[in-house]
Each structure stands twice: as C-alpha cells, then as structure tokens.
Design a protein around this motif. Structure first.
Motif, PDB file in Angstrom:
ATOM      1  N   LEU A 137       0.874  -1.167   0.000  1.00  0.00           N
ATOM      2  CA  LEU A 137       0.000   0.000   0.000  1.00  0.00           C
ATOM      3  C   LEU A 137       0.907   1.212   0.000  1.00  0.00           C
ATOM      4  N   VAL A 138       0.413   2.291  -0.565  1.00  0.00           N
ATOM      5  CA  VAL A 138       1.207   3.515  -0.643  1.00  0.00           C
ATOM      6  C   VAL A 138       0.459   4.613   0.099  1.00  0.00           C
ATOM      7  N   SER A 139       1.147   5.292   1.019  1.00  0.00           N
ATOM      8  CA  SER A 139       0.502   6.409   1.701  1.00  0.00           C
ATOM      9  C   SER A 139       1.334   7.675   1.513  1.00  0.00           C
ATOM     10  N   ARG A 140       0.618   8.767   1.461  1.00  0.00           N
ATOM     11  CA  ARG A 140       1.230  10.102   1.394  1.00  0.00           C
ATOM     12  C   ARG A 140       0.496  10.964   2.400  1.00  0.00           C
ATOM     13  N   ASP A 141       1.218  11.555   3.317  1.00  0.00           N
ATOM     14  CA  ASP A 141       0.635  12.379   4.371  1.00  0.00           C
ATOM     15  C   ASP A 141      -0.448  11.619   5.136  1.00  0.00           C
ATOM     16  N   PRO A 165      -3.593   5.866  -4.734  1.00  0.00           N
ATOM     17  CA  PRO A 165      -3.452   4.844  -5.777  1.00  0.00           C
ATOM     18  C   PRO A 165      -2.036   4.856  -6.355  1.00  0.00           C
ATOM     19  N   GLU A 166      -1.612   3.710  -6.818  1.00  0.00           N
ATOM     20  CA  GLU A 166      -0.249   3.570  -7.333  1.00  0.00           C
ATOM     21  C   GLU A 166      -0.044   4.280  -8.662  1.00  0.00           C
ATOM     22  N   ASP A 167      -1.146   4.671  -9.323  1.00  0.00           N
ATOM     23  CA  ASP A 167      -0.969   5.384 -10.593  1.00  0.00           C
ATOM     24  C   ASP A 167      -0.830   6.897 -10.389  1.00  0.00           C
ATOM     25  N   THR A 168      -0.693   7.307  -9.127  1.00  0.00           N
ATOM     26  CA  THR A 168      -0.447   8.712  -8.810  1.00  0.00           C
ATOM     27  C   THR A 168       0.941   9.120  -9.312  1.00  0.00           C
ATOM     28  N   ILE A 169       1.015  10.302  -9.902  1.00  0.00           N
ATOM     29  CA  ILE A 169       2.296  10.836 -10.337  1.00  0.00           C
ATOM     30  C   ILE A 169       2.988  11.449  -9.123  1.00  0.00           C
ATOM     31  N   ILE A 226       6.593   9.543   0.716  1.00  0.00           N
ATOM     32  CA  ILE A 226       5.762   8.374   0.449  1.00  0.00           C
ATOM     33  C   ILE A 226       6.180   7.235   1.369  1.00  0.00           C
ATOM     34  N   ARG A 227       5.206   6.616   2.003  1.00  0.00           N
ATOM     35  CA  ARG A 227       5.487   5.442   2.842  1.00  0.00           C
ATOM     36  C   ARG A 227       4.914   4.211   2.147  1.00  0.00           C
ATOM     37  N   LEU A 228       5.744   3.173   2.030  1.00  0.00           N
ATOM     38  CA  LEU A 228       5.312   1.901   1.459  1.00  0.00           C
ATOM     39  C   LEU A 228       5.000   0.952   2.606  1.00  0.00           C
ATOM     40  N   ILE A 229       3.822   0.373   2.572  1.00  0.00           N
ATOM     41  CA  ILE A 229       3.356  -0.510   3.640  1.00  0.00           C
ATOM     42  C   ILE A 229       3.137  -1.893   3.049  1.00  0.00           C
ATOM     43  N   ARG A 230       3.847  -2.868   3.577  1.00  0.00           N
ATOM     44  CA  ARG A 230       3.704  -4.235   3.062  1.00  0.00           C
ATOM     45  C   ARG A 230       2.373  -4.816   3.530  1.00  0.00           C
TER      46      ARG A 230
END
Length: 64
Positions: A35-39, A44-48, A55-59
C-alpha cells in the motif's frame, strides 16, 4: 521525493514525472504487495509523484 520502505529505511528518489507504481518496480518491489501512503492517506499507485512528496510503502500481509 522521499520513500520510506517497509523495513523502515528511507531513500531520496527523483520522481521525474513517473507513477508511484513505476518507482516501486524500479526499486525491485512488487506493487501488488504494497500500500502507498502520502501524508497519512492511502493513494493509488498510478499517482504521479512530486519531488516534495514523502511516500510510505506498507507491506500487505495476510494469512489464514
């Protein structure tokens, strides 16, 4: 942009107008497992990506 990986290490990466998915794949990770989080919000992963993003990547883990 700053990427915080699931193991906690951080790396500065130039986004160069690429999607988050492309950046994840470039790092040798499978976007389907993350999962990808911002703030603090899942994005979604198609975000530019923007150079100022953190960006934090969560397994994703699952079990039965």
């Amino acid at each position: 942009m700053k990427i915080i990986f699931p193991d906690g290490h951080e790396r500065e990466i130039a986004s160069r107008g690429r999607t988050i998915e492309a950046i994840i794949q470039e790092q040798g990770l499978n976007p389907l497992e993350l999962l990808v989080s911002r703030d603090g919000e899942i994005i979604p992963e198609d975000t530019i990506g923007n150079e100022s993003d953190s960006i934090r990547l969560i397994r994703i883990s699952h079990g039965g």
